[in-house]
Structure formats: structure tokens, C-alpha cells
Design a protein around this motif. Structure first.
Motif, PDB file in Angstrom:
ATOM      1  N   ASP A  67       0.711  -1.079   0.074  1.00 30.63           N
ATOM      2  CA  ASP A  67      -0.007   0.148   0.099  1.00 30.63           C
ATOM      3  C   ASP A  67       0.903   1.211  -0.210  1.00 30.63           C
ATOM      4  O   ASP A  67       0.383   2.308  -0.421  1.00 30.63           O
ATOM      5  CB  ASP A  67      -0.820   0.191   1.374  1.00 30.63           C
ATOM      6  CG  ASP A  67       0.029  -0.155   2.442  1.00 30.63           C
ATOM      7  OD1 ASP A  67       0.664  -1.188   2.600  1.00 30.63           O
ATOM      8  OD2 ASP A  67      -0.189   0.682   3.369  1.00 30.63           O
ATOM      9  N   ALA A  94      -0.447  -6.252   4.820  1.00 31.00           N
ATOM     10  CA  ALA A  94      -0.755  -7.046   5.836  1.00 31.00           C
ATOM     11  C   ALA A  94      -1.421  -6.271   7.138  1.00 31.00           C
ATOM     12  O   ALA A  94      -1.974  -6.685   7.991  1.00 31.00           O
ATOM     13  CB  ALA A  94       0.718  -7.683   6.708  1.00 31.00           C
ATOM     14  N   LYS A 125       6.164  -9.106   9.814  1.00 29.50           N
ATOM     15  CA  LYS A 125       5.922 -10.401  10.160  1.00 29.50           C
ATOM     16  C   LYS A 125       5.003 -10.871  11.088  1.00 29.50           C
ATOM     17  O   LYS A 125       3.873 -11.381  10.741  1.00 29.50           O
ATOM     18  CB  LYS A 125       7.389 -11.072  10.750  1.00 29.50           C
ATOM     19  CG  LYS A 125       8.530 -10.984   9.671  1.00 29.50           C
ATOM     20  CD  LYS A 125       9.690 -11.488  10.534  1.00 29.50           C
ATOM     21  CE  LYS A 125      10.137 -10.726  11.601  1.00 29.50           C
ATOM     22  NZ  LYS A 125      10.736  -9.161  11.319  1.00 29.50           N
ATOM     23  N   SER A 126       4.944  -9.976  12.193  1.00 32.36           N
ATOM     24  CA  SER A 126       3.872 -10.082  13.250  1.00 32.36           C
ATOM     25  C   SER A 126       2.470  -9.717  12.790  1.00 32.36           C
ATOM     26  O   SER A 126       1.421 -10.395  12.965  1.00 32.36           O
ATOM     27  CB  SER A 126       3.994  -9.144  14.590  1.00 32.36           C
ATOM     28  OG  SER A 126       5.173  -9.674  15.145  1.00 32.36           O
ATOM     29  N   SER A 127       2.328  -8.719  11.926  1.00 29.01           N
ATOM     30  CA  SER A 127       1.005  -8.286  11.190  1.00 29.01           C
ATOM     31  C   SER A 127       0.527  -9.532  10.537  1.00 29.01           C
ATOM     32  O   SER A 127      -0.512  -9.569  10.478  1.00 29.01           O
ATOM     33  CB  SER A 127       1.460  -7.125  10.560  1.00 29.01           C
ATOM     34  OG  SER A 127       1.911  -5.984  11.151  1.00 29.01           O
ATOM     35  N   GLY A 141       4.909  -4.239  16.179  1.00 28.15           N
ATOM     36  CA  GLY A 141       5.706  -3.167  16.503  1.00 28.15           C
ATOM     37  C   GLY A 141       6.608  -3.460  17.674  1.00 28.15           C
ATOM     38  O   GLY A 141       7.509  -2.846  18.440  1.00 28.15           O
TER      39      GLY A 141
HETATM   40  N1  LIG Z   1       1.215   0.483   5.839  1.00 29.97           N
HETATM   41  C1  LIG Z   1       1.567  -0.811   6.265  1.00 29.97           C
HETATM   42  N2  LIG Z   1       2.047  -0.951   7.376  1.00 29.97           N
HETATM   43  C2  LIG Z   1       2.402  -2.154   7.696  1.00 29.97           C
HETATM   44  C3  LIG Z   1       2.026  -3.169   7.039  1.00 29.97           C
HETATM   45  N3  LIG Z   1       2.470  -4.338   7.892  1.00 29.97           N
HETATM   46  C4  LIG Z   1       3.005  -3.824   8.741  1.00 29.97           C
HETATM   47  N4  LIG Z   1       2.908  -2.574   8.785  1.00 29.97           N
HETATM   48  C5  LIG Z   1       3.354  -1.841   9.900  1.00 29.97           C
HETATM   49  O1  LIG Z   1       4.617  -1.900  10.376  1.00 29.97           O
HETATM   50  C6  LIG Z   1       5.175  -1.872  11.410  1.00 29.97           C
HETATM   51  C7  LIG Z   1       5.836  -3.230  11.841  1.00 29.97           C
HETATM   52  O2  LIG Z   1       5.093  -4.452  11.719  1.00 29.97           O
HETATM   53  P1  LIG Z   1       5.375  -5.655  12.408  1.00 29.97           P
HETATM   54  O3  LIG Z   1       4.087  -6.362  12.042  1.00 29.97           O
HETATM   55  O4  LIG Z   1       5.505  -5.330  13.933  1.00 29.97           O
HETATM   56  O5  LIG Z   1       6.675  -6.057  11.892  1.00 29.97           O
HETATM   57  P2  LIG Z   1       7.807  -7.314  12.396  1.00 29.97           P
HETATM   58  O6  LIG Z   1       8.221  -7.854  11.122  1.00 29.97           O
HETATM   59  O7  LIG Z   1       7.026  -8.182  13.214  1.00 29.97           O
HETATM   60  O8  LIG Z   1       8.805  -6.432  13.266  1.00 29.97           O
HETATM   61  P3  LIG Z   1       9.803  -6.912  14.363  1.00 29.97           P
HETATM   62  O9  LIG Z   1       9.061  -7.697  15.244  1.00 29.97           O
HETATM   63  O10 LIG Z   1      10.364  -5.583  14.771  1.00 29.97           O
HETATM   64  O11 LIG Z   1      10.832  -7.833  13.570  1.00 29.97           O
HETATM   65  C8  LIG Z   1       3.847  -1.835  12.436  1.00 29.97           C
HETATM   66  O12 LIG Z   1       4.013  -0.115  12.604  1.00 29.97           O
HETATM   67  C9  LIG Z   1       2.809  -2.314  11.380  1.00 29.97           C
HETATM   68  O13 LIG Z   1       1.606  -1.491  11.740  1.00 29.97           O
HETATM   69  C10 LIG Z   1       1.434  -3.005   5.624  1.00 29.97           C
HETATM   70  O14 LIG Z   1       1.158  -3.698   4.740  1.00 29.97           O
HETATM   71  N5  LIG Z   1       1.333  -1.835   5.315  1.00 29.97           N
END
Ligand SMILES: Nc1nc2c(ncn2[C@@H]2O[C@H](COP(=O)(O)OP(=O)(O)OP(=O)(O)O)[C@@H](O)[C@H]2O)c(=O)[nH]1
Ligand SMILES: [Mg+2]
Length: 289
Positions: A67, A94, A125-127, A141
Motif C-alpha cells: 500500500d 498485512a 511479520k507479526s502483522s 511493533g
Molecule cells: N502501511 C503498512 N504498514 C504495515 C504493513 N504491515 C505492517 N505494517 C506496520 O509496520 C510496522 C511493523 O510491523 P510488525 O508486524 O510489527 O513487523 P515485524 O516484522 O513483526 O517487526 P519486528 O518484530 O520488529 O521484527 C507496524 O507499525 C505495522 O503496523 C503493511 O502492509 N502496510
């Protein structure tokens, strides 16, 4: 995440952990950032998978945060990265869930029973885990942690998902990759100071997306990446926004922070910082006869 030190011992441990977990699954989903599909990947996954021949053809790459990325570039990247046939490539959002069903359908069609998710910090990844699980299970986050015991999530449909994603460390050795990751908020504030980072981002946007920059900030922005020009644009943004210090000087730090925040939030527009190689048909049509 900002406090993580990717010192060699930590990297070795992470690599071992991912390697072990790969032994437990029959498919792996790598999440990268669609705005930087090169910088947000790490070749260590290739290395780990090469010793796991049974996962050949059972690898999926997700271009997440699509997006926020340039749609045409994401289409090109999807084609280019999937070209070898060994990896299934899908774009995804995600945060809102767009593309998740396509991913699930793909996994089902492949007969996947157990899968794991890997990717660099902040890739989403978590999302994605939460989207797949249909509920909030993984902290979004959150800072990457260390696994304590294996937990499997049963997804609607019966597939099993390892609840701890594998963290691939970012490519710190390559300065441009470091910058790209910092622009996208993956290694915030570690690489350089905010003002320099904002300045570098303005330079890139001037070069690649001048119309978006002038559209957002109402300043003249030609595709000239000369340092003077970027500084001039930052100055103009500061004046328009009223970011002034005593004596009428522009608060460049505040301009930098604003541009970075607005870029990360997608307010400047959809931007892809790493350009995809042209699709074959485009390259052919540009060939001089
Ligand atoms: N705009 C947008 N933001 C996203 C998307 N996926 C995740 N985010 C945002 O990116 C940030 C990181 O997302 P996480 O899911 O915590 O990422 P992660 O890979 O688990 O991060 P770590 O646990 O730090 O390794 C958060 O603020 C989410 O809301 C997406 O597809 N679009
Ligand atoms: Mg996480």
C-alpha cells in the motif's frame, strides 16, 4: 528493535535458530518491504535453504506494505523476483489484509501443512501472523525477542504456523541498504543523524519522485539531486510549514523529521526506492532494431 545489536554472536544464534525451525516446516514465507525489495532481504535465507533441499519450490516471498509502494514497480518486482520459478511472489498489505487470502489459497494449493515466517525487523511479520491467525497473537511493533519453546498456531483451515518468526538481520554492510532501511523505519536513528537521513531522503525523492515532493510540500522540485537543490527544497519546506528558529533560520532538523515521518506514513505518496529491472516485454520494446 532500535536497541538490537547485530553482533556476530547474535547473528550466529539467529541463523541456527532459523535453520532448526526450517527443519520443522514444509514451506517458508519470507516477508520483505515492497518499497525496498533488495535492501529488506538477506541472502542468509538462500544459504539456509540450500541445505534444506526438501523446501525447494516451497518458498514464498511476500512484498509487504505494498500500500506504500509504487504499484507499477511492485508489479515489475513481482515478475522479476518470481522469474526463476523457484519462488512464489505475492504483494500484500498485512496492515489491512489485502492479498492475505491469495497467500492462503496459494499455501493450500501447495498442500502446506506447517509453515514459518521470516524477514528483517519491521517488515510486517507479526502483522502477517495476526492476519493469518485471524486474531491478534503476535505483538505488532514489538522488539524481536528470542524463542522460548515452540508454539504452533492452528490457522482457520488447519494449517500450522510457527508463532515465532525468524528474524533476518538487515544488510548493514551496504551503506545504501542501510539508508533504505532507515528511510523505511527499519533501523531508525542507528545509521546516521535524523537531519542527514532526511536530507538523503529528500535527495532520493527529488531524483525519483519530484512530482510527489512538490505535490505534498508545494515547493519547486526538479529532478536534480544536487546537494544544493535538496538543501534548498528542505529550506523551502521549512518556510512553508513555518518551521523557523530564532533569527528566522529554518529548523532543518524538524523538516527532516517531518519528511521522514510523512514518508513512512505514506503521506508523500506511493514510493518504491529500489527500481525493478524492466519486464522482458518492456526491455524488448525498447531495444533498438
Ligand atoms: N502501511 C503498512 N504498514 C504495515 C504493513 N504491515 C505492517 N505494517 C506496520 O509496520 C510496522 C511493523 O510491523 P510488525 O508486524 O510489527 O513487523 P515485524 O516484522 O513483526 O517487526 P519486528 O518484530 O520488529 O521484527 C507496524 O507499525 C505495522 O503496523 C503493511 O502492509 N502496510
Ligand atoms: Mg514482530
Amino acid at each position: 528493535m532500535e536497541n538490537i545489536n547485530w553482533y556476530p554472536g547474535h547473528m550466529k544464534k539467529t541463523r541456527e535458530l532459523i535453520g532448526q525451525n526450517l527443519g520443522l516446516v514444509d514451506a517458508v514465507v519470507e516477508v520483505c518491504d515492497a518499497r525496498i525489495p533488495v535492501s529488506s532481504r538477506n541472502p542468509v535465507l538462500d544459504e539456509l535453504l540450500s541445505s534444506k533441499g526438501r523446501l525447494a519450490g516451497r518458498r514464498l516471498l511476500v512484498l509487504n506494505k505494498s500500500d506504500l509502494a509504487d504499484e507499477a514497480e511492485t508489479r515489475r518486482w513481482t515478475a522479476a523476483l518470481g522469474a526463476g520459478g523457484g519462488t512464489t511472489v505475492l504483494s500484500l498489505d498485512a496492515m489491512r489484509g489485502a492479498g492475505v487470502k491469495r497467500l492462503v489459497d496459494r499455501l493450500s494449493a501447495m498442500g502446506v501443512r506447517r509453515l514459518m515466517i521470516v524477514g528483517v525487523p519491521n517488515a510486517g511479520k507479526s502483522s502477517l501472523i495476526n492476519r493469518l491467525a485471524g486474531r491478534r497473537t503476535a505483538a505488532v511493533g514489538d522488539r524481536p525477542g528470542v524463542t522460548r519453546g515452540k508454539q504452533w498456531l492452528t490457522l482457520p483451515g488447519g494449517m500450522q504456523l510457527l508463532d515465532t518468526p525468524g528474524i533476518l538481520w538487515p544488510k548493514f554492510e551496504d551503506p545504501q541498504a542501510g539508508l533504505n532501511l532507515a528511510f523505511c523505519g527499519s533501523i531508525r536513528d542507528e545509521i546516521m543523524d535524523l537531519q542527514d537521513l532526511g536530507f538523503e531522503l529528500v535527495r532520493v525523492l527529488l531524483r525519483e519522485y519530484p512530482a510527489l515532493l512538490s505535490g505534498r510540500y508545494g515547493v519547486e522540485a526538479g529532478p536534480d539531486e544536487a546537494a544544493d537543490e535538496a538543501l534548498g527544497v528542505m529550506d523551502a519546506i521549512g518556510r512553508r510549514r513555518g518551521f523557523l528558529l530564532a533569527g528566522g533560520r529554518v529548523d532543518l532538523e524538524r523538516v527532516a523529521r517531518t519528511v521522514l515521518d510523512e514518508f513512512r506514513a505514506g503521506k508523500i505518496g506511493r514510493v518504491t526506492l529500489e527500481k525493478a529491472p524492466p519486464a522482458r516485454s518492456e526491455a524488448e520494446s525498447q531495444d533498438p532494431q
